[in-house]
Design an enzyme around this catalytic site. Structure first.
Site, PDB file in Angstrom:
ATOM      1  N   PHE A 146      32.416 111.842  63.604  1.00 20.12           N
ATOM      2  CA  PHE A 146      31.191 111.370  64.258  1.00 20.12           C
ATOM      3  C   PHE A 146      30.845 110.004  63.688  1.00 20.12           C
ATOM      4  CE2 PHE A 146      26.796 110.540  65.069  1.00 20.12           C
ATOM      5  CZ  PHE A 146      26.682 110.889  66.411  1.00 20.12           C
ATOM      6  N   ASP A 233      33.133 105.118  56.486  1.00 20.46           N
ATOM      7  CA  ASP A 233      31.830 105.238  57.149  1.00 20.46           C
ATOM      8  C   ASP A 233      30.949 106.117  56.264  1.00 20.46           C
ATOM      9  OD1 ASP A 233      29.589 105.840  58.603  1.00 20.46           O
ATOM     10  OD2 ASP A 233      30.643 106.323  60.464  1.00 20.46           O
ATOM     11  N   LYS A 262      21.246 104.333  57.827  1.00 24.28           N
ATOM     12  CA  LYS A 262      20.291 105.383  57.480  1.00 24.28           C
ATOM     13  C   LYS A 262      19.469 105.089  56.204  1.00 24.28           C
ATOM     14  CE  LYS A 262      23.059 109.012  59.690  1.00 24.28           C
ATOM     15  NZ  LYS A 262      22.384 109.725  60.757  1.00 24.28           N
TER      16      LYS A 262
HETATM   17  C1  LIG Z   1      28.957 109.061  59.694  1.00 27.13           C
HETATM   18  C2  LIG Z   1      28.041 108.478  60.710  1.00 27.13           C
HETATM   19  N1  LIG Z   1      28.321 107.282  61.256  1.00 27.13           N
HETATM   20  C3  LIG Z   1      27.525 106.702  62.155  1.00 27.13           C
HETATM   21  C4  LIG Z   1      26.385 107.330  62.599  1.00 27.13           C
HETATM   22  C5  LIG Z   1      25.533 106.680  63.658  1.00 27.13           C
HETATM   23  O1  LIG Z   1      24.343 106.206  63.137  1.00 27.13           O
HETATM   24  P1  LIG Z   1      23.129 105.839  64.126  1.00 27.13           P
HETATM   25  O2  LIG Z   1      22.619 107.136  64.676  1.00 27.13           O
HETATM   26  O3  LIG Z   1      22.130 105.141  63.251  1.00 27.13           O
HETATM   27  O4  LIG Z   1      23.680 104.962  65.184  1.00 27.13           O
HETATM   28  C6  LIG Z   1      26.033 108.571  62.067  1.00 27.13           C
HETATM   29  C7  LIG Z   1      24.812 109.273  62.513  1.00 27.13           C
HETATM   30  O5  LIG Z   1      24.586 110.427  62.286  1.00 27.13           O
HETATM   31  C8  LIG Z   1      26.879 109.166  61.106  1.00 27.13           C
HETATM   32  O6  LIG Z   1      26.616 110.359  60.578  1.00 27.13           O
END
Ligand SMILES: Cc1ncc(COP(=O)(O)O)c(C=O)c1O
Length: 413
Positions: A146, A233, A262
């Site tokens: 994700f 990530d 976040k």
């Molecule tokens: C590992 C990871 N990458 C990217 C994102 C995407 O972040 P955003 O919701 O701020 O676009 C998330 C969101 O949960 C995430 O858990």
């Protein structure tokens, strides 16, 4: 005469239902206040927050230092765009690059934007530094990943709900099994055009899957062997959530490209970033990439305050200790439980797996019951419930939460 509207949960839910797109399925609770590890609904009921806005509110709700920095900056200068310099961005970039040990930072707003940024940097690096022919670059990703919701990111998702009817999809991605080093090695061996490997150090949304202990270090070594960028990530796992500043720190791994979001703002403001060293980041030139709000003075001031809180309050340390306690207390319960199979996670990013099939409503019903008992959590996928409280939680609070959770689970045995 103005009619005074009485605020009620039901009213707020009805408004969202009628006037908002139905792109989420929230738990039926309407929050109006937060402080530290607690949130309150509009009727005044208090809850422990065990989601932390998907790990954004690591520093606790409305942390006074972060809110103070935000209010102060909001009263001074909010947005200049990058058409001009502002007096906060450079200070933040210096602070954050020293904090995480990289040469440069590229500021964005949301996690998905930061992931997109990393993908663009990686492709450009591949063409200009590695010598891959134009439009041939491939990026390896993992099954059940994700990384966000943009068209390109969902192109390499394998979640049908996230993907279906959003095609045509972006090309250039190779999907391999997570936590499988031979799959990675053969993908690298069989494709001359691999530019990068994008990976979550723990798969959060998929259900808090913690890979084998040596996975990340060995994956990084393979990336080095094949001259491929290792992109971590850490939007969800980063910034003390898993009991280290970054989850890759457990394996002493230094990513080539680090993606953060976040908790970079403590949940006060949308702030994300990509960090890399000069030989990678310098492929980005004026006009190649940007965002009107990326690097704005409020975001910069908030991010510095948010990182200072993580450092000064030793949140990684606390997350590590509270996480150990949480899993060991829950394991005592699970030993004799029929409804919970296991608890897994690192630091304060944990999940329990409910002993029921994936399509059952049990995990959802448990979350509704947890809410009734004063604790807010949400299923991730199917029968998995994620537990990710703010990292400012103390031992006494954590044990009270374990009590609430075990008492609630007993209702389902
Ligand atoms: C590992 C990871 N990458 C990217 C994102 C995407 O972040 P955003 O919701 O701020 O676009 C998330 C969101 O949960 C995430 O858990």
């Amino acid at each position: 005469m103005a009619v005074l509207e009485k605020k009620s949960s039901q009213h707020s839910i009805e408004l969202e239902d009628k006037y908002g797109a139905h792109n989420y399925h929230p738990l039926p609770v309407v929050l109006s206040k937060g402080e530290g590890v607690y949130v309150w609904d509009v009727e005044g009921k208090k809850y422990y927050d065990f989601l932390s806005a998907y790990s954004a509110v690591n520093q606790g709700h409305c942390h006074p230092k972060i809110v103070g920095a935000m209010v102060n900056q909001a009263q001074t200068l909010t947005l200049t765009s990058r058409a001009f310099y502002n007096d906060k961005l450079g200070e933040y970039e210096k602070f954050a690059t020293e904090f995480f040990g990289f040469d440069k930072l590229l500021p964005m707003n949301t996690g998905a934007e930061a992931v997109e940024t990393a993908l663009k940097i990686c492709r450009k690096w591949a063409y200009e530094k590695k010598g891959i022919s134009e439009n041939e670059a491939q990026i390896i990703v993992c099954e059940n990943n994700f990384h966000g919701r943009t068209t390109t990111i969902i192109s390499f998702s394998n979640d049908p709900v996230a993907r279906k009817n959003f095609g045509p999809y972006t090309e250039g991605f190779i999907k391999i099994e997570y936590d499988n080093l031979s799959a990675l090695e053969s993908a690298l061996e069989n494709n001359k055009n691999v530019a990068g490997f994008l990976v979550e150090p723990i798969q959060g949304e998929a259900g808090v899957y913690v890979p084998s202990e040596d996975y990340l270090a060995k994956a990084k070594a393979l990336c080095e062997k094949y001259n491929v960028l290792f992109m971590a990530d850490e939007v969800q796992t980063g910034i003390a959530r898993t009991g280290q500043l970054l989850a890759v720190d457990y394996g002493n791994v230094k990513p080539d490209v680090l993606v953060l979001g976040k908790a970079l703002s403590g949940g006060a403001y949308p702030v994300s970033a990509v960090l890399a060293n000069d030989h990678i980041m310098n492929v980005i030139k004026p006009g190649n990439h940007g965002s009107t709000f990326g690097g704005n003075p409020i975001a910069a001031a908030v991010a510095v305050a948010a990182l200072e809180v993580v450092r000064d309050e030793k949140l990684a340390d606390n997350a590590f200790k509270m996480g150990e306690l949480f899993r060991s207390e829950l394991n005592k319960y699970i030993e004799n439980s029929k409804i919970v199979n296991l608890v897994r996670g690192k630091g304060l990013l944990n999940a329990i797996v409910i002993n029921d099939d994936e399509e059952s409503e049990t995990a959802w019903n448990i979350c509704v019951a947890l809410k009734e008992n004063g604790l807010l959590a949400k299923p991730t996928h199917g029968n998995i419930i994620r537990f990710a409280p703010p990292l400012v939680m103390n031992k006494e609070q954590l044990l009270e939460c374990v009590d609430i959770i075990t008492k609630t689970l007993k209702e389902f045995e």
